[in-house]
Design a protein around this motif. Structure first.
Motif, PDB file in Angstrom:
ATOM      1  N   GLY A  48       0.782  -1.232   0.000  1.00 37.81           N
ATOM      2  CA  GLY A  48       0.000   0.000   0.000  1.00 37.81           C
ATOM      3  C   GLY A  48       0.812   1.279   0.000  1.00 37.81           C
ATOM      4  O   GLY A  48       0.269   2.347  -0.284  1.00 37.81           O
ATOM      5  N   GLN A  49       2.100   1.214   0.322  1.00 37.81           N
ATOM      6  CA  GLN A  49       2.933   2.408   0.260  1.00 37.81           C
ATOM      7  C   GLN A  49       3.132   2.811  -1.200  1.00 37.81           C
ATOM      8  O   GLN A  49       2.928   1.998  -2.099  1.00 37.81           O
ATOM      9  CB  GLN A  49       4.290   2.141   0.915  1.00 37.81           C
ATOM     10  CG  GLN A  49       4.199   1.755   2.376  1.00 37.81           C
ATOM     11  CD  GLN A  49       5.573   1.587   2.970  1.00 37.81           C
ATOM     12  OE1 GLN A  49       6.150   2.545   3.463  1.00 37.81           O
ATOM     13  NE2 GLN A  49       6.101   0.367   2.922  1.00 37.81           N
ATOM     14  N   GLU A  50       3.532   4.054  -1.429  1.00 42.26           N
ATOM     15  CA  GLU A  50       3.733   4.514  -2.798  1.00 42.26           C
ATOM     16  C   GLU A  50       5.131   5.060  -3.006  1.00 42.26           C
ATOM     17  O   GLU A  50       5.741   5.625  -2.093  1.00 42.26           O
ATOM     18  CB  GLU A  50       2.697   5.572  -3.166  1.00 42.26           C
ATOM     19  CG  GLU A  50       1.305   4.990  -3.284  1.00 42.26           C
ATOM     20  CD  GLU A  50       0.320   5.916  -3.962  1.00 42.26           C
ATOM     21  OE1 GLU A  50       0.634   7.106  -4.175  1.00 42.26           O
ATOM     22  OE2 GLU A  50      -0.778   5.429  -4.285  1.00 42.26           O
ATOM     23  N   LEU A  51       5.620   4.863  -4.233  1.00 39.32           N
ATOM     24  CA  LEU A  51       6.897   5.403  -4.701  1.00 39.32           C
ATOM     25  C   LEU A  51       6.653   6.099  -6.030  1.00 39.32           C
ATOM     26  O   LEU A  51       5.735   5.732  -6.762  1.00 39.32           O
ATOM     27  CB  LEU A  51       7.909   4.290  -4.967  1.00 39.32           C
ATOM     28  CG  LEU A  51       8.636   3.622  -3.831  1.00 39.32           C
ATOM     29  CD1 LEU A  51       9.569   2.547  -4.391  1.00 39.32           C
ATOM     30  CD2 LEU A  51       9.429   4.618  -3.024  1.00 39.32           C
ATOM     31  N   THR A  52       7.508   7.056  -6.344  1.00 33.90           N
ATOM     32  CA  THR A  52       7.472   7.691  -7.655  1.00 33.90           C
ATOM     33  C   THR A  52       8.816   7.487  -8.334  1.00 33.90           C
ATOM     34  O   THR A  52       9.863   7.625  -7.698  1.00 33.90           O
ATOM     35  CB  THR A  52       7.168   9.196  -7.539  1.00 33.90           C
ATOM     36  OG1 THR A  52       5.880   9.354  -6.949  1.00 33.90           O
ATOM     37  CG2 THR A  52       7.187   9.875  -8.902  1.00 33.90           C
ATOM     38  N   SER A  53       8.770   7.146  -9.617  1.00 33.87           N
ATOM     39  CA  SER A  53       9.966   6.988 -10.429  1.00 33.87           C
ATOM     40  C   SER A  53       9.927   8.008 -11.554  1.00 33.87           C
ATOM     41  O   SER A  53       8.878   8.218 -12.169  1.00 33.87           O
ATOM     42  CB  SER A  53      10.019   5.574 -11.010  1.00 33.87           C
ATOM     43  OG  SER A  53      11.106   5.451 -11.909  1.00 33.87           O
ATOM     44  N   ALA A  54      11.046   8.650 -11.818  1.00 28.64           N
ATOM     45  CA  ALA A  54      11.172   9.559 -12.961  1.00 28.64           C
ATOM     46  C   ALA A  54      12.068   8.868 -13.985  1.00 28.64           C
ATOM     47  O   ALA A  54      13.241   8.605 -13.714  1.00 28.64           O
ATOM     48  CB  ALA A  54      11.776  10.889 -12.534  1.00 28.64           C
ATOM     49  N   VAL A  55      11.493   8.532 -15.130  1.00 29.73           N
ATOM     50  CA  VAL A  55      12.210   7.829 -16.196  1.00 29.73           C
ATOM     51  C   VAL A  55      11.914   8.533 -17.516  1.00 29.73           C
ATOM     52  O   VAL A  55      11.048   9.401 -17.590  1.00 29.73           O
ATOM     53  CB  VAL A  55      11.796   6.337 -16.275  1.00 29.73           C
ATOM     54  CG1 VAL A  55      12.196   5.597 -15.010  1.00 29.73           C
ATOM     55  CG2 VAL A  55      10.311   6.182 -16.522  1.00 29.73           C
ATOM     56  N   THR A  56      12.605   8.131 -18.561  1.00 30.13           N
ATOM     57  CA  THR A  56      12.331   8.748 -19.852  1.00 30.13           C
ATOM     58  C   THR A  56      10.968   8.299 -20.375  1.00 30.13           C
ATOM     59  O   THR A  56      10.503   7.187 -20.088  1.00 30.13           O
ATOM     60  CB  THR A  56      13.403   8.390 -20.900  1.00 30.13           C
ATOM     61  OG1 THR A  56      13.365   6.984 -21.135  1.00 30.13           O
ATOM     62  CG2 THR A  56      14.798   8.822 -20.436  1.00 30.13           C
ATOM     63  N   ALA A  57      10.343   9.161 -21.133  1.00 30.39           N
ATOM     64  CA  ALA A  57       9.064   8.813 -21.771  1.00 30.39           C
ATOM     65  C   ALA A  57       9.269   7.641 -22.722  1.00 30.39           C
ATOM     66  O   ALA A  57       8.390   6.781 -22.863  1.00 30.39           O
ATOM     67  CB  ALA A  57       8.509  10.031 -22.514  1.00 30.39           C
ATOM     68  N   GLU A  58      10.448   7.570 -23.326  1.00 29.16           N
ATOM     69  CA  GLU A  58      10.775   6.454 -24.215  1.00 29.16           C
ATOM     70  C   GLU A  58      10.770   5.126 -23.458  1.00 29.16           C
ATOM     71  O   GLU A  58      10.272   4.113 -23.953  1.00 29.16           O
ATOM     72  CB  GLU A  58      12.138   6.701 -24.868  1.00 29.16           C
ATOM     73  CG  GLU A  58      12.562   5.622 -25.833  1.00 29.16           C
ATOM     74  CD  GLU A  58      13.923   5.903 -26.463  1.00 29.16           C
ATOM     75  OE1 GLU A  58      14.192   5.305 -27.513  1.00 29.16           O
ATOM     76  OE2 GLU A  58      14.710   6.703 -25.897  1.00 29.16           O
ATOM     77  N   ALA A  59      11.309   5.122 -22.243  1.00 27.32           N
ATOM     78  CA  ALA A  59      11.323   3.901 -21.433  1.00 27.32           C
ATOM     79  C   ALA A  59       9.900   3.459 -21.098  1.00 27.32           C
ATOM     80  O   ALA A  59       9.598   2.261 -21.127  1.00 27.32           O
ATOM     81  CB  ALA A  59      12.127   4.120 -20.157  1.00 27.32           C
ATOM     82  N   VAL A  60       9.035   4.408 -20.767  1.00 27.40           N
ATOM     83  CA  VAL A  60       7.634   4.077 -20.466  1.00 27.40           C
ATOM     84  C   VAL A  60       7.003   3.388 -21.667  1.00 27.40           C
ATOM     85  O   VAL A  60       6.341   2.353 -21.529  1.00 27.40           O
ATOM     86  CB  VAL A  60       6.844   5.347 -20.060  1.00 27.40           C
ATOM     87  CG1 VAL A  60       5.348   5.070 -20.017  1.00 27.40           C
ATOM     88  CG2 VAL A  60       7.326   5.859 -18.716  1.00 27.40           C
ATOM     89  N   ALA A  61       7.233   3.935 -22.860  1.00 30.70           N
ATOM     90  CA  ALA A  61       6.672   3.332 -24.071  1.00 30.70           C
ATOM     91  C   ALA A  61       7.296   1.976 -24.371  1.00 30.70           C
ATOM     92  O   ALA A  61       6.584   1.000 -24.635  1.00 30.70           O
ATOM     93  CB  ALA A  61       6.866   4.283 -25.262  1.00 30.70           C
ATOM     94  N   ASP A  62       8.617   1.891 -24.305  1.00 33.20           N
ATOM     95  CA  ASP A  62       9.309   0.638 -24.618  1.00 33.20           C
ATOM     96  C   ASP A  62       8.922  -0.498 -23.670  1.00 33.20           C
ATOM     97  O   ASP A  62       8.828  -1.653 -24.085  1.00 33.20           O
ATOM     98  CB  ASP A  62      10.832   0.821 -24.562  1.00 33.20           C
ATOM     99  CG  ASP A  62      11.376   1.638 -25.720  1.00 33.20           C
ATOM    100  OD1 ASP A  62      10.620   1.914 -26.681  1.00 33.20           O
ATOM    101  OD2 ASP A  62      12.564   2.021 -25.650  1.00 33.20           O
ATOM    102  N   LEU A  63       8.724  -0.179 -22.386  1.00 33.96           N
ATOM    103  CA  LEU A  63       8.375  -1.196 -21.396  1.00 33.96           C
ATOM    104  C   LEU A  63       6.869  -1.454 -21.327  1.00 33.96           C
ATOM    105  O   LEU A  63       6.433  -2.355 -20.606  1.00 33.96           O
ATOM    106  CB  LEU A  63       8.902  -0.797 -20.011  1.00 33.96           C
ATOM    107  CG  LEU A  63      10.416  -0.755 -19.860  1.00 33.96           C
ATOM    108  CD1 LEU A  63      10.801  -0.153 -18.518  1.00 33.96           C
ATOM    109  CD2 LEU A  63      11.014  -2.153 -20.020  1.00 33.96           C
TER     110      LEU A  63
END
Length: 139
Positions: A32-47
């Motif tokens: 239930g805890q939350e984390l935030t990750s900052a990654v490239t928009a390209e990585a979001v699309a590729d993954l």
């Protein structure tokens, strides 16, 4: 996948905010805890990262800072409260294990920091992790 990264935190993507080059991914950990990750928009699309996706957040132990009290006026968004479960003290560096919810975190900090913060088993702490230091792996 085998990796030297000690902190492997499973969860589900709760939100994705994409910009032209970078994106933030909010992860709801299994406890239930939350984390935030900052990654490239390209990585979001590729993954193929999207809301509801299963994901594992990876954080190197050297990228986990510790505080012994409330932290205000700091840009670091990822703050997981926990309790020190063990300390392995070396001449220069120490490994501090933290029980936080259903996860165990590992922080590599200086031995001087352990002494200055009086970290021992049972000490309440806050683990701090910059969102840019949270990597993502899809399940």
């Amino acid at each position: 996948m085998s990796t030297s990264i000690r902190n492997q935190l499973p969860g589900t993507v709760a939100a994705v905010t994409s910009g032209a080059a970078m994106a933030t991914v909010r992860i709801r950990l299994d406890d239930g805890q939350e984390l935030t990750s900052a990654v490239t928009a390209e990585a979001v699309a590729d993954l193929g990262i999207d809301v509801g996706s299963r994901i594992t957040a990876l954080v190197k132990s050297t990228e986990v800072a510790l505080a012994i009290g409330p932290v205000e006026g700091l840009s670091i968004r990822n703050r997981l409260a926990g309790t020190v479960s063990s300390v392995t003290l070396g001449p220069a560096m120490a490994i501090v294990k933290i029980a936080s919810g259903s996860v165990e975190l590992t922080a590599a900090v200086t031995s001087d920091a352990v002494t200055d913060l009086a970290l021992t088993t049972g000490t309440p702490v806050v683990a701090l992790m910059k969102s840019t230091e949270v990597s993502l792996v899809t399940d």
